[in-house]
Design a protein around this motif. Structure first.
Motif, PDB file in Angstrom:
ATOM      1  N   ARG A  88      68.040  70.783  24.680  1.00 52.60           N
ATOM      2  CA  ARG A  88      66.432  70.974  24.740  1.00 52.60           C
ATOM      3  C   ARG A  88      65.468  70.480  25.653  1.00 52.60           C
ATOM      4  O   ARG A  88      65.099  70.326  26.662  1.00 52.60           O
ATOM      5  CB  ARG A  88      67.227  72.655  25.017  1.00 52.60           C
ATOM      6  CG  ARG A  88      66.404  73.269  27.329  1.00 52.60           C
ATOM      7  CD  ARG A  88      66.178  74.716  27.706  1.00 52.60           C
ATOM      8  NE  ARG A  88      65.539  75.325  26.728  1.00 52.60           N
ATOM      9  CZ  ARG A  88      63.999  75.427  26.856  1.00 52.60           C
ATOM     10  NH1 ARG A  88      63.359  74.694  27.964  1.00 52.60           N
ATOM     11  NH2 ARG A  88      63.468  76.251  26.093  1.00 52.60           N
ATOM     12  N   MET A 114      69.528  69.281  33.336  1.00 51.16           N
ATOM     13  CA  MET A 114      69.340  70.793  32.231  1.00 51.16           C
ATOM     14  C   MET A 114      69.376  71.398  33.013  1.00 51.16           C
ATOM     15  O   MET A 114      70.473  72.892  32.282  1.00 51.16           O
ATOM     16  CB  MET A 114      68.034  70.144  32.062  1.00 51.16           C
ATOM     17  CG  MET A 114      67.378  68.856  30.761  1.00 51.16           C
ATOM     18  SD  MET A 114      66.092  69.580  31.287  1.00 51.16           S
ATOM     19  CE  MET A 114      64.787  70.401  30.326  1.00 51.16           C
ATOM     20  N   TRP A 118      71.396  74.322  31.103  1.00 42.74           N
ATOM     21  CA  TRP A 118      70.399  75.956  30.784  1.00 42.74           C
ATOM     22  C   TRP A 118      69.745  76.333  32.598  1.00 42.74           C
ATOM     23  O   TRP A 118      69.018  76.092  32.233  1.00 42.74           O
ATOM     24  CB  TRP A 118      69.117  74.999  29.521  1.00 42.74           C
ATOM     25  CG  TRP A 118      70.176  74.734  28.305  1.00 42.74           C
ATOM     26  CD1 TRP A 118      70.922  75.787  26.813  1.00 42.74           C
ATOM     27  CD2 TRP A 118      70.072  73.129  27.890  1.00 42.74           C
ATOM     28  NE1 TRP A 118      70.326  74.224  26.563  1.00 42.74           N
ATOM     29  CE2 TRP A 118      70.672  73.542  26.640  1.00 42.74           C
ATOM     30  CE3 TRP A 118      69.841  72.113  28.742  1.00 42.74           C
ATOM     31  CZ2 TRP A 118      70.211  71.960  25.559  1.00 42.74           C
ATOM     32  CZ3 TRP A 118      69.890  70.797  28.200  1.00 42.74           C
ATOM     33  CH2 TRP A 118      70.319  70.981  26.969  1.00 42.74           C
TER      34      TRP A 118
END
Ligand SMILES: [Fe+2]
Length: 465
Positions: A88, A114, A118
């Motif tokens: 990440r 992303m 996440w």
């Protein structure tokens, strides 16, 4: 493996780094102004790559040459810590690198990935929405907001961020419900106030807009200059449409201009407010000169087309002719060297619009109407919100009216009237135009409605006072 307050993994981070990142997340999402504290932590950080990467994003969001140079320095520091970075954090590094290189299409793409992988990373969503916003990509703005909300339903910021995406996609009822849900969860959420303001503005709910924003304004004192001046700017827009221009001008002097005069966002709030007041027939005195004095270093920046157009107009209104000529030439060069993804924004939208605005400032209305008309179909791509971009539509309409291009002006005015039938100025302009076209009955009816509405607003104001 360490985890931050949102449960997200960090490759190598001690408690100080986690604390700094959690602090930044809250401060950024809440539009706070205690960023210096985080920047100090970023200067000291030696292990956690995400800390200097976030510092880079923060300074890049300032839209300035200094910000870009500083961003490069922070990114280089992050690179020295990269070997321990989590996937990440590596994605953050890649997105930031793309931003510095001007590949904001790539930054947006990385941020969307992303958020998919996440979705607890609220700042990945915040920055993704910023990139989407700067490209006028309302669908991406909403996609990111929806994904965040799905994974963070307990977080009021996620409701507000989704609300803004919904609003920009013109789904006003859902947008307002989401924003009000955020405010129910936490009254001090200036971005949710902002989303409600956009919904009310689009619907022409002017009296309600003023009452709502005034009722929330006590919570903006701790906001950074962008959010503070922008929410007051929204309040000023309602006042202008209500013909309460004296109060709007007072807001310019007391709230909108003067907090952080060097900051791009403060500058465009000020420019756009002065321009709207002038379009409403208000004499703004010597105010352009002060605003323009902060813009002369920006002629060749070209971070976001939407910003550039407003800088250019302010310089033109301040009579900075050589700066205008230099900036117009620089914008043409920028359009020539545009990457494929940004060509429409710079070449088809910005260049003709910039010339059209310069022509308007000089009083050459036929030329302005022609050039702005050419730019209008491409204007969504220049970035900004629908409410902010509507300024350019207002210039186009004004130029058409002044140039005597009555049929084209009438079509736009009638569309404005259908969308927002609550604005006396629109009805007055329609009355004038009908009279010019010899449509006396329609002219009288529009003038009558304008006067009725204006009287109703004066009464409401009297009752409120
Ligand atoms: Fe806004």
């Amino acid at each position: 493996m360490t985890r931050d307050g949102q449960g997200l993994e960090l490759g190598s981070a001690d408690a100080t780094a986690v604390e700094a990142l959690d602090f930044l997340c809250e401060e950024w999402l809440g539009f706070g102004k205690r960023f210096a504290q985080f920047m100090e932590a970023a200067e000291r950080e030696e292990r956690c790559a995400l800390v200097p990467v976030m510092a880079a994003n923060l300074v890049l969001s300032m839209n300035s040459a200094e910000g870009r140079a500083l961003g490069q320095r922070y990114l280089a520091r992050a690179r020295t810590m990269e070997k321990d970075a989590s996937p990440r954090e590596q994605a953050w590094i890649a997105a930031t690198e793309a931003w510095i290189a001007g590949d904001t299409d790539k930054s947006l793409e990385i941020h969307e990935k992303m958020v998919a992988e996440w979705p607890r990373d609220m700042l990945a969503g915040k920055l993704g929405q910023l990139h989407a916003f700067n490209r006028g990509d309302a669908k991406a703005l909403l996609r990111i907001g929806e994904r965040l909300l799905e994974a963070n339903r307990e977080n009021h910021y996620a409701w507000g961020m989704c609300a803004f995406g919904l609003e920009e996609c013109n789904r006003l009822d859902e947008a307002e419900q989401h924003a009000r849900q955020a405010i129910t969860m936490e009254r001090r959420d200036p971005w949710a106030h902002h989303a409600v303001a956009h919904c009310l503005e689009q619907r022409g709910a002017l009296v309600e807009g003023v009452a709502f924003l005034e009722s929330m304004s006590d919570t903006w004192e701790d906001c950074n200059s962008f959010m503070y001046t922008h929410n007051w700017w929204h309040l000023a827009l309602f006042l202008i449409d209500l013909d309460r221009t004296d109060e709007a001008l007072e807001l310019f002097d007391k709230r909108v201009w003067g907090v952080s005069k060097e900051f791009s966002e403060d500058q465009i709030n000020a420019i756009s407010l002065l321009a709207r007041l002038e379009l409403h027939g208000v004499d703004v005195g010597a105010r352009w000169a002060d605003v323009a004095s902060y813009l002369t270093g920006r002629l060749h920046e070209h971070f976001v087309p939407f910003l550039d157009l407003q800088y250019l107009y302010a310089l033109a209104r301040a009579g900075e002719q050589s700066a205008v000529t230099e900036m117009l030439a620089s914008l043409e060069d920028r359009a020539e060297s545009a990457k494929p993804f940004e060509r429409e924004a710079w070449a088809d939208g910005t260049v003709p619009a910039a010339h059209g605005l310069a022509a308007h400032a000089k009083g050459d209305h036929a030329e302005s109407a022609r050039l702005l008309g050419q730019a209008m179909p491409h204007l969504q791509t220049i970035g900004g919100s629908a409410a902010q971009r509507s300024l350019f539509g207002a210039f186009h309409l004004d130029a058409l009216v002044r140039a005597g291009w009555n049929d084209a002006a009438l079509k736009i005015l009638q569309a404005n009237e259908r969308e927002r039938p609550t604005v006396p100025a629109t009805k007055r302009a329609l009355a004038d135009l009908y009279a010019k076209l010899g449509r006396t009955e329609q002219a009288m009816e529009a003038a009558h409605q304008a006067e009725q509405l204006a009287r109703q607003y004066r009464t409401t104001k009297g009752a409120a006072a």
